[in-house]
Design an enzyme around this catalytic site. Structure first.
Site, PDB file in Angstrom:
ATOM      1  N   HIS A   1       2.598   4.655   8.433  1.00 14.17           N
ATOM      2  CA  HIS A   1       3.103   6.033   8.489  1.00 14.17           C
ATOM      3  C   HIS A   1       4.536   6.089   9.043  1.00 14.17           C
ATOM      4  O   HIS A   1       4.914   7.079   9.658  1.00 14.17           O
ATOM      5  CB  HIS A   1       2.190   6.922   9.338  1.00 14.17           C
ATOM      6  CG  HIS A   1       0.816   7.083   8.774  1.00 14.17           C
ATOM      7  ND1 HIS A   1      -0.208   7.660   9.484  1.00 14.17           N
ATOM      8  CD2 HIS A   1       0.296   6.760   7.565  1.00 14.17           C
ATOM      9  CE1 HIS A   1      -1.309   7.671   8.739  1.00 14.17           C
ATOM     10  NE2 HIS A   1      -1.023   7.127   7.569  1.00 14.17           N
TER      11      HIS A   1
ATOM     12  N   ARG B   1       0.828  -1.200   0.000  1.00 18.58           N
ATOM     13  CA  ARG B   1       0.000   0.000   0.000  1.00 18.58           C
ATOM     14  C   ARG B   1       0.862   1.250   0.000  1.00 18.58           C
ATOM     15  O   ARG B   1       2.022   1.233   0.425  1.00 18.58           O
ATOM     16  CB  ARG B   1      -0.931   0.025   1.216  1.00 18.58           C
ATOM     17  CG  ARG B   1      -0.216  -0.004   2.537  1.00 18.58           C
ATOM     18  CD  ARG B   1      -1.135   0.366   3.677  1.00 18.58           C
ATOM     19  NE  ARG B   1      -1.500   1.772   3.638  1.00 18.58           N
ATOM     20  CZ  ARG B   1      -2.397   2.336   4.428  1.00 18.58           C
ATOM     21  NH1 ARG B   1      -3.031   1.603   5.318  1.00 18.58           N
ATOM     22  NH2 ARG B   1      -2.667   3.621   4.343  1.00 18.58           N
ATOM     23  N   LEU B   2       0.269   2.309  -0.505  1.00 15.39           N
ATOM     24  CA  LEU B   2       0.810   3.653  -0.338  1.00 15.39           C
ATOM     25  C   LEU B   2      -0.293   4.499   0.259  1.00 15.39           C
ATOM     26  O   LEU B   2      -1.461   4.382  -0.146  1.00 15.39           O
ATOM     27  CB  LEU B   2       1.237   4.258  -1.688  1.00 15.39           C
ATOM     28  CG  LEU B   2       2.470   3.677  -2.382  1.00 15.39           C
ATOM     29  CD1 LEU B   2       2.677   4.369  -3.726  1.00 15.39           C
ATOM     30  CD2 LEU B   2       3.713   3.824  -1.523  1.00 15.39           C
ATOM     31  N   ASP B   3       0.033   5.337   1.215  1.00 12.96           N
ATOM     32  CA  ASP B   3      -0.965   6.222   1.800  1.00 12.96           C
ATOM     33  C   ASP B   3      -1.577   7.099   0.717  1.00 12.96           C
ATOM     34  O   ASP B   3      -0.934   7.410  -0.294  1.00 12.96           O
ATOM     35  CB  ASP B   3      -0.337   7.115   2.862  1.00 12.96           C
ATOM     36  CG  ASP B   3       0.136   6.334   4.072  1.00 12.96           C
ATOM     37  OD1 ASP B   3      -0.402   5.236   4.300  1.00 12.96           O
ATOM     38  OD2 ASP B   3       1.040   6.821   4.775  1.00 12.96           O
ATOM     39  N   ARG B   4      -2.796   7.525   0.953  1.00 13.32           N
ATOM     40  CA  ARG B   4      -3.512   8.331  -0.034  1.00 13.32           C
ATOM     41  C   ARG B   4      -2.708   9.542  -0.533  1.00 13.32           C
ATOM     42  O   ARG B   4      -2.652   9.779  -1.739  1.00 13.32           O
ATOM     43  CB  ARG B   4      -4.851   8.790   0.552  1.00 13.32           C
ATOM     44  CG  ARG B   4      -5.686   9.605  -0.417  1.00 13.32           C
ATOM     45  CD  ARG B   4      -7.057   9.902   0.159  1.00 13.32           C
ATOM     46  NE  ARG B   4      -7.912  10.529  -0.840  1.00 13.32           N
ATOM     47  CZ  ARG B   4      -9.230  10.640  -0.727  1.00 13.32           C
ATOM     48  NH1 ARG B   4      -9.835  10.158   0.337  1.00 13.32           N
ATOM     49  NH2 ARG B   4      -9.935  11.214  -1.672  1.00 13.32           N
TER      50      ARG B   4
END
Length: 260
Positions: free
Chosen positions: A161, A51-54
């Site tokens: 994060h 995943r990558l943060d929004r």
């Protein structure tokens, strides 16, 4: 979506800032997400493996079958994939070091409502290297100038994060980070230098192809906001592998999600 690499087994795209990877409880109203967009673009199902943060842009890897997706996920879980990021931070973060600073799990009130809130801090390790610094004639606090740094980051673990929290711990928060950063600095950078997003970019993935066994390196070019920032700060030429002057067409989703 800008396709960075594709073969019969996997695909990598350059995720724009402001896009969710998949539908989430965090934003039930968001209908346009990366997974469905890529699926429609190439005409076949895709399987997320990380995943990558929004608000983060950059290399996002997906499998084109559940089997390949599983193999890629295992490489991520076993830390066999090297990840490189670049960030613009507050202040001058110079030199090179490894930060080994455990992090308490960050829980979301909705998505993680069934998770334990009393877990011990988890190991979190980040290698960082300062690439460039600048002092701009802009007062954002008690000083008449503001300092910024260009930093290369390689997380050795994958905590939620992690990079944002580690840089905040070092007192050099990433510009545009509303949760762990400096709101006054964020607003000033957006107003004066166009940094109206989280200035964190997933620049490179280096892995072993899960089917062919060959080494594979995938780079993601910078977007306009990043390139404008490099120009403002006199940093053009510091990231030659990912700097560019031409950009793909707009992705079709509003990127005005700064400081998310």
């Amino acid at each position: 979506m800008e396709v960075l690499y594709q073969d019969e087994w996997l695909i990598a795209i350059n995720k724009p800032s402001g896009w969710l990877v998949h539908r989430s409880w965090l934003d039930r109203d968001e209908k346009v997400v990366v997974m469905q967009t890529v699926r429609d673009q190439i005409g076949q199902h895709v399987f997320t493996v990380h995943r990558l943060d929004r608000p983060t842009s950059g290399v996002l890897l997906m499998g084109l079958s559940s089997e390949v997706g599983h193999l890629l996920s295992r490489q991520f879980e076993q830390h066999q994939i090297q990840k490189r990021y670049h960030a613009v931070v507050r202040g001058w973060l110079e030199g090179e070091a490894v930060l080994d600073y455990p992090l308490v799990e960050e829980l979301d009130k909705i998505a993680d409502k069934f998770s334990r809130a009393d877990k011990d801090p988890q190991p979190a390790v980040t290698h960082y290297k300062g690439l460039a610094t600048v002092e701009m004639p802009l007062a954002t606090g008690r000083y008449p100038t503001t300092r910024y740094g260009l930093v290369e980051l390689e997380p050795q673990t994958g905590r939620k994060h992690q990079l944002r929290r580690h840089l905040s711990h070092l007192r050099h928060p990433i510009i545009g980070d509303s949760k762990h950063g400096d709101l006054r600095q964020n607003r000033a950078a957006a107003e004066h230098f166009g940094c109206n997003r989280l200035m964190l970019h997933a620049s490179r993935l280096t892995l072993t192809h899960p089917v062919t066994g060959q080494p594979l390196t995938i780079d993601a070019g910078l977007d306009r906001v990043w390139m404008d920032a490099l120009s403002h700060f006199g940093w053009r030429g510091h990231l030659p592998e990912i700097e560019r002057v031409e950009f793909p067409e707009a992705s079709g989703q509003d990127d005005d999600t700064q400081f998310d």
